[in-house]
Motif scaffolding. Sequence first.
Motif, PDB file in Angstrom:
ATOM      1  N   UNK A 133       8.005  -8.848   5.782  1.00 27.56           N
ATOM      2  CA  UNK A 133       6.923  -8.413   4.900  1.00 27.56           C
ATOM      3  C   UNK A 133       6.829  -6.894   4.860  1.00 27.56           C
ATOM      4  N   UNK A 134       6.962  -6.246   6.001  1.00 21.84           N
ATOM      5  CA  UNK A 134       6.895  -4.779   6.044  1.00 21.84           C
ATOM      6  C   UNK A 134       8.026  -4.168   5.223  1.00 21.84           C
ATOM      7  N   UNK A 135       9.208  -4.709   5.335  1.00 23.58           N
ATOM      8  CA  UNK A 135      10.349  -4.208   4.567  1.00 23.58           C
ATOM      9  C   UNK A 135      10.104  -4.341   3.067  1.00 23.58           C
ATOM     10  N   UNK A 141       7.085   1.119  -1.926  1.00 21.07           N
ATOM     11  CA  UNK A 141       6.588   2.475  -1.775  1.00 21.07           C
ATOM     12  C   UNK A 141       5.442   2.627  -0.793  1.00 21.07           C
ATOM     13  N   UNK A 142       5.141   1.571  -0.053  1.00 22.30           N
ATOM     14  CA  UNK A 142       4.067   1.636   0.940  1.00 22.30           C
ATOM     15  C   UNK A 142       4.600   2.381   2.168  1.00 22.30           C
ATOM     16  N   UNK A 143       3.849   3.341   2.708  1.00 22.11           N
ATOM     17  CA  UNK A 143       4.304   4.062   3.913  1.00 22.11           C
ATOM     18  C   UNK A 143       4.529   3.103   5.090  1.00 22.11           C
ATOM     19  N   UNK A 144       5.483   3.466   5.939  1.00 16.30           N
ATOM     20  CA  UNK A 144       5.870   2.610   7.069  1.00 16.30           C
ATOM     21  C   UNK A 144       4.715   2.095   7.917  1.00 16.30           C
ATOM     22  N   UNK A 145       3.816   2.961   8.425  1.00 16.89           N
ATOM     23  CA  UNK A 145       2.750   2.448   9.296  1.00 16.89           C
ATOM     24  C   UNK A 145       1.840   1.447   8.573  1.00 16.89           C
ATOM     25  N   UNK A 146       1.532   1.731   7.319  1.00 19.91           N
ATOM     26  CA  UNK A 146       0.681   0.830   6.537  1.00 19.91           C
ATOM     27  C   UNK A 146       1.405  -0.487   6.288  1.00 19.91           C
ATOM     28  N   UNK A 147       2.691  -0.411   5.963  1.00 18.19           N
ATOM     29  CA  UNK A 147       3.492  -1.611   5.717  1.00 18.19           C
ATOM     30  C   UNK A 147       3.581  -2.468   6.980  1.00 18.19           C
ATOM     31  N   UNK A 148       3.787  -1.822   8.130  1.00 19.98           N
ATOM     32  CA  UNK A 148       3.884  -2.562   9.395  1.00 19.98           C
ATOM     33  C   UNK A 148       2.572  -3.268   9.713  1.00 19.98           C
ATOM     34  N   UNK A 149       1.457  -2.555   9.534  1.00 22.75           N
ATOM     35  CA  UNK A 149       0.153  -3.162   9.804  1.00 22.75           C
ATOM     36  C   UNK A 149      -0.132  -4.314   8.837  1.00 22.75           C
ATOM     37  N   UNK A 150       0.167  -4.125   7.557  1.00 21.25           N
ATOM     38  CA  UNK A 150      -0.054  -5.187   6.569  1.00 21.25           C
ATOM     39  C   UNK A 150       0.833  -6.398   6.874  1.00 21.25           C
ATOM     40  N   UNK A 151       2.075  -6.151   7.310  1.00 19.16           N
ATOM     41  CA  UNK A 151       2.963  -7.251   7.688  1.00 19.16           C
ATOM     42  C   UNK A 151       2.422  -8.044   8.865  1.00 19.16           C
ATOM     43  N   UNK A 153      -0.763  -8.238   9.779  1.00 20.01           N
ATOM     44  CA  UNK A 153      -1.931  -8.984   9.295  1.00 20.01           C
ATOM     45  C   UNK A 153      -1.496 -10.211   8.497  1.00 20.01           C
ATOM     46  N   UNK A 154      -0.398 -10.064   7.745  1.00 20.80           N
ATOM     47  CA  UNK A 154       0.135 -11.203   6.996  1.00 20.80           C
ATOM     48  C   UNK A 154       0.562 -12.342   7.904  1.00 20.80           C
ATOM     49  N   UNK A 155       1.222 -12.000   9.010  1.00 22.04           N
ATOM     50  CA  UNK A 155       1.642 -13.037   9.973  1.00 22.04           C
ATOM     51  C   UNK A 155       0.423 -13.700  10.604  1.00 22.04           C
ATOM     52  N   UNK A 156      -0.563 -12.900  10.995  1.00 24.36           N
ATOM     53  CA  UNK A 156      -1.777 -13.482  11.572  1.00 24.36           C
ATOM     54  C   UNK A 156      -2.464 -14.412  10.575  1.00 24.36           C
ATOM     55  N   UNK A 157      -2.539 -13.982   9.305  1.00 20.44           N
ATOM     56  CA  UNK A 157      -3.160 -14.817   8.279  1.00 20.44           C
ATOM     57  C   UNK A 157      -2.363 -16.098   8.073  1.00 20.44           C
ATOM     58  N   UNK A 158      -1.038 -15.973   8.079  1.00 20.09           N
ATOM     59  CA  UNK A 158      -0.176 -17.149   7.932  1.00 20.09           C
ATOM     60  C   UNK A 158      -0.445 -18.149   9.056  1.00 20.09           C
ATOM     61  N   UNK A 183      -7.961 -16.655   5.527  1.00 21.47           N
ATOM     62  CA  UNK A 183      -7.672 -16.009   6.812  1.00 21.47           C
ATOM     63  C   UNK A 183      -7.359 -14.529   6.600  1.00 21.47           C
ATOM     64  N   UNK A 184      -6.621 -14.197   5.543  1.00 23.03           N
ATOM     65  CA  UNK A 184      -6.315 -12.796   5.256  1.00 23.03           C
ATOM     66  C   UNK A 184      -7.589 -12.019   4.936  1.00 23.03           C
ATOM     67  N   UNK A 185      -8.496 -12.625   4.177  1.00 25.44           N
ATOM     68  CA  UNK A 185      -9.775 -11.973   3.873  1.00 25.44           C
ATOM     69  C   UNK A 185     -10.585 -11.731   5.143  1.00 25.44           C
ATOM     70  N   UNK A 186     -10.597 -12.703   6.054  1.00 30.32           N
ATOM     71  CA  UNK A 186     -11.307 -12.542   7.327  1.00 30.32           C
ATOM     72  C   UNK A 186     -10.715 -11.393   8.133  1.00 30.32           C
ATOM     73  N   UNK A 187      -9.405 -11.326   8.163  1.00 31.43           N
ATOM     74  CA  UNK A 187      -8.721 -10.261   8.910  1.00 31.43           C
ATOM     75  C   UNK A 187      -8.948  -8.894   8.280  1.00 31.43           C
ATOM     76  N   UNK A 188      -8.977  -8.855   6.959  1.00 30.73           N
ATOM     77  CA  UNK A 188      -9.256  -7.595   6.245  1.00 30.73           C
ATOM     78  C   UNK A 188     -10.660  -7.099   6.617  1.00 30.73           C
TER      79      UNK A 188
END
Length: 195
Positions: A133-135, A141-151, A153-158, A183-188
Amino acid sequence: MARWEPGARERLVVAAVDLFTEQGYDATTVAQIAERAGVTKSTFFRHFPDKRELLVAGQETLSRLLSEGIADAPADASPLEAVAAGLERASSAMSRMSRMSRELAPRLKAAVAASAELQERDALKSVSLAAAMATALVARGVPDPTAALAGELGVLAFKRGYAQWSEGDSDGKDDLAGYMLAALDELRAASASLG
């Protein structure tokens, strides 16, 4: 045993989860899994390199679906909106197998909880999905740290969404994507409160 019988991969997964639950991961052999699934050992090895890999059956497909959903998200989507698109794409494909997934989930969870080796493999699966997901986000065009964090959060939501869905009503009428997106909304919301 039929040599090219359809559904062998799915039967192997079900047989393995059943045996892992009944007698433990360490006590279960590839020969026992193949026998329970009604296939030969060579058929087992055509689908999986070893019994540990049964836990991550479909991981490459799941990573691809998550990545494609992220890539296909609208250009103005935020990183978490793109992750939501990935979760929707993956859950749509998983819903086709929902009955089998829902029936196996509690047994698989118990088998993983009882085996350090399976816990390790499950953790590696999570890392791999987050990286996929981060890749895909970095490619948008998402910066690396933001992409890693979003990825992450995506796994946790999954995982949270899948767990809640698998514990739900077994008639299969409720929507897996709805659980994951909730779950993603809760994590956000939780991450916003970290301030």
